[in-house]
Structures are given as structure tokens and as C-alpha cells.
Motif scaffolding. Structure first.
Motif, PDB file in Angstrom:
ATOM      1  N   ASP A 164       0.849  -1.190   0.000  1.00  0.00           N
ATOM      2  CA  ASP A 164       0.000   0.000   0.000  1.00  0.00           C
ATOM      3  C   ASP A 164       0.886   1.241   0.000  1.00  0.00           C
ATOM      4  O   ASP A 164       1.451   1.621   1.022  1.00  0.00           O
ATOM      5  CB  ASP A 164      -0.901  -0.013   1.234  1.00  0.00           C
ATOM      6  CG  ASP A 164      -1.970   1.075   1.183  1.00  0.00           C
ATOM      7  OD1 ASP A 164      -1.856   1.971   0.330  1.00  0.00           O
ATOM      8  OD2 ASP A 164      -2.900   1.025   2.013  1.00  0.00           O
ATOM      9  N   ALA A 166      -0.375   4.198  -1.011  1.00  0.00           N
ATOM     10  CA  ALA A 166      -1.321   5.302  -1.160  1.00  0.00           C
ATOM     11  C   ALA A 166      -0.791   6.567  -0.479  1.00  0.00           C
ATOM     12  O   ALA A 166      -0.398   6.548   0.690  1.00  0.00           O
ATOM     13  CB  ALA A 166      -2.674   4.926  -0.562  1.00  0.00           C
ATOM     14  N   ASP A 184      -1.226  -0.759  -4.468  1.00  0.00           N
ATOM     15  CA  ASP A 184      -2.082   0.424  -4.429  1.00  0.00           C
ATOM     16  C   ASP A 184      -1.197   1.661  -4.461  1.00  0.00           C
ATOM     17  O   ASP A 184      -0.445   1.918  -3.525  1.00  0.00           O
ATOM     18  CB  ASP A 184      -2.924   0.400  -3.150  1.00  0.00           C
ATOM     19  CG  ASP A 184      -3.915   1.562  -3.078  1.00  0.00           C
ATOM     20  OD1 ASP A 184      -3.807   2.506  -3.885  1.00  0.00           O
ATOM     21  OD2 ASP A 184      -4.796   1.527  -2.193  1.00  0.00           O
ATOM     22  N   GLY A 186      -2.697   4.696  -5.151  1.00  0.00           N
ATOM     23  CA  GLY A 186      -3.652   5.787  -5.128  1.00  0.00           C
ATOM     24  C   GLY A 186      -3.112   7.014  -4.409  1.00  0.00           C
ATOM     25  O   GLY A 186      -2.655   6.930  -3.276  1.00  0.00           O
ATOM     26  N   ARG A 205      -5.033  -0.076  -7.802  1.00  0.00           N
ATOM     27  CA  ARG A 205      -5.442   1.328  -7.758  1.00  0.00           C
ATOM     28  C   ARG A 205      -4.238   2.202  -8.014  1.00  0.00           C
ATOM     29  O   ARG A 205      -3.108   1.830  -7.706  1.00  0.00           O
ATOM     30  CB  ARG A 205      -6.041   1.665  -6.380  1.00  0.00           C
ATOM     31  CG  ARG A 205      -6.892   2.933  -6.350  1.00  0.00           C
ATOM     32  CD  ARG A 205      -7.792   2.949  -5.126  1.00  0.00           C
ATOM     33  NE  ARG A 205      -7.025   3.183  -3.911  1.00  0.00           N
ATOM     34  CZ  ARG A 205      -6.876   4.381  -3.333  1.00  0.00           C
ATOM     35  NH1 ARG A 205      -7.434   5.450  -3.865  1.00  0.00           N
ATOM     36  NH2 ARG A 205      -6.188   4.504  -2.222  1.00  0.00           N
ATOM     37  N   GLY A 206      -4.487   3.356  -8.618  1.00  0.00           N
ATOM     38  CA  GLY A 206      -3.422   4.328  -8.794  1.00  0.00           C
ATOM     39  C   GLY A 206      -2.763   4.323 -10.154  1.00  0.00           C
ATOM     40  O   GLY A 206      -1.675   4.888 -10.306  1.00  0.00           O
ATOM     41  N   ALA A 230     -10.167   1.657 -16.166  1.00  0.00           N
ATOM     42  CA  ALA A 230     -10.028   2.903 -15.418  1.00  0.00           C
ATOM     43  C   ALA A 230     -10.448   4.103 -16.252  1.00  0.00           C
ATOM     44  O   ALA A 230     -10.954   5.089 -15.720  1.00  0.00           O
ATOM     45  CB  ALA A 230      -8.596   3.059 -14.942  1.00  0.00           C
TER      46      ALA A 230
END
Length: 236
Positions: A164, A166, A184, A186, A205-206, A230
């Protein structure tokens, strides 16, 4: 004292000089430890000061070392289940064969550090600062690097499961011969991040935050379905 390398590493980037893709490579640490004294003092202490100490094959699980400072140290084969090391400073040190779940390193600083063959799960590194760090070998499940700052960091020959990143800031970070699963990114900010050595490279994500990173043509093709989704593109 520790000697630090300021030249190129062996990854896909070529040190601070970069490569043909225009991405600057990470500066790697080169840690040479002095003669170390074995640790025989019992448990870690909050705000403890450990200089030139070797922790070998110890169970440090559940111990409280919040705000501790480790300088010119070696931690080898230690268990760190639930060990509380938030806001710790780990400097010019080698961590080998650490194993544990839920280790707390939130808001800690790692500078000129080698982390080798770790087996960690749910390690908490949110808000941490990593500078001139090599993570080599081993497997880390669900590392929480939210809002962390990574500069001159190399992930080499390791497996990262659901990392992660993020909100993190990554600069001169290399992924070399390693697996990145379910990452991730993000809200992350990337600059000179070389992802070409990650296989597989899986993002949940991201994708919109990969500006500042370089990937290979093959990775672009692998990411195409996620990228299309996306962007709301239907591929028929």
C-alpha cells in the motif's frame, strides 16, 4: 564506521546517472559494520539507544522500542511479531532474516539500511522515511507504506503482496527482479521510479498516478485491461 556507496547499483537503472529511458537510478547503501557487541540486556526499551550492537536469533515479539535509535547494528534471525518500533531510527544497519506479523514501524526512519530475506506480514510503515535502503529477497505481505517517503530505495529479488503506497512519495525507486502483486498507488507521487524489473506487476489502484514511472512494453500490454477499465474504455 559505515562506508556508503554513492555510485550505481546493479539494477535496471544505472545509479545517479540514469539510463537510456531517462530514469535516474537509486543510490544504494553499502554497509560495512564495525565489530559488534552481542545484545545481552534483556528487552528493548522505549527511546533506547543501541550503537554497534548485534541482535541474533532473539524473540523481540511484543517488546516496546518506540523512538529507539539503532546505529551500526545487525538484527539477524529475530522474531518481531507485534514489536512496537514506531518513530524508531535505524541507521547504517543490516536486518537479516526478520520474521513476524504486525510489526510497528510507523513514522520511523531508515537510512543506509539493508533488509535481507525478511518474512513479514502486515508491517506498519505508514509515514515512515526510507532513504538509501535495499530490500533484498524474502516476502512481505501487506506492507502499509501510506504517506511514506521513499528516496533511493531498491526492491530486489523479493515478493511484495498488496503493498500500500497510497499517498506516498517515491523518488529514485527501483524494482529489480521482484514480484509486485495487488499494489495500491492511489494518491502517490512518483519521480524516477523504475518498475521494469517487476514481474508480475499488478496494480489495483493508482494507474493515474504512474506519471514519473517507467514501465516496459510488455507491462503496458499486461496492464491494458485495467487501464481501459479505469478510463471507461470498452474493448470488444
Amino acid at each position: 564506521m559505515v562506508r556508503r556507496a554513492t555510485g550505481a547499483g546493479s539494477g535496471t537503472g544505472s545509479g545517479t546517472g540514469g539510463d537510456a529511458a531517462g530514469v535516474k537510478g537509486a543510490r544504494r547503501p553499502e554497509v560495512r559494520l564495525p565489530a559488534l557487541e552481542p545484545w545481552r540486556e534483556g528487552e528493548l526499551e522505549p527511546d533506547g539507544d543501541y550503537d554497534g550492537v548485534e541482535f541474533r536469533e532473539l524473540d523481540l515479539g511484543g517488546q516496546e522500542g518506540v523512538g529507539a535509535r539503532f546505529m551500526d547494528c545487525a538484527l539477524t534471525g529475530c522474531a518481531v511479531d507485534g514489536t512496537a518500533l514506531g518513530r524508531a531510527r535505524v541507521l547504517d544497519s543490516v536486518l537479516t532474516g526478520l520474521r513476524g506479523v504486525g510489526t510497528q514501524f510507523a513514522e520511523s526512519t531508515f537510512r543506509d539500511v539493508e533488509l535481507v530475506d525478511a518474512r513479514l506480514g502486515g508491517v506498519q510503515l505508514h509515514g515512515a522515511v526510507l532513504e538509501r535502503v535495499v530490500v533484498r529477497g524474502g516476502k512481505i505481505d501487506c506492507p502499509n507504506l501510506r504517506e511514506a517517503r521513499l528516496k533511493d530505495v531498491v526492491f530486489e529479488s523479493c515478493v511484495l503482496v498488496e503493498p500500500d503506497f497510497a499517498g506516498a512519495r517515491l523518488e529514485r525507486v527501483e524494482f529489480v527482479d521482484c514480484a509486485v502483486k495487488g499494489a495500491d498507488f492511489g494518491g502517490a507521487t512518483l519521480k524516477d521510479v523504475d518498475l521494469r524489473g517487476a514481474a508480475p506487476l499488478e496494480l489495483v489502484r493508482g494507474l493515474d498516478r504512474l506519471s514519473g514511472a517507467v514501465i516496459s512494453t510488455g507491462q503496458l500490454l499486461d496492464l491494458a485491461p485495467v487501464l481501459a477499465a479505469a478510463l471507461g474504455i470498452r474493448v470488444l
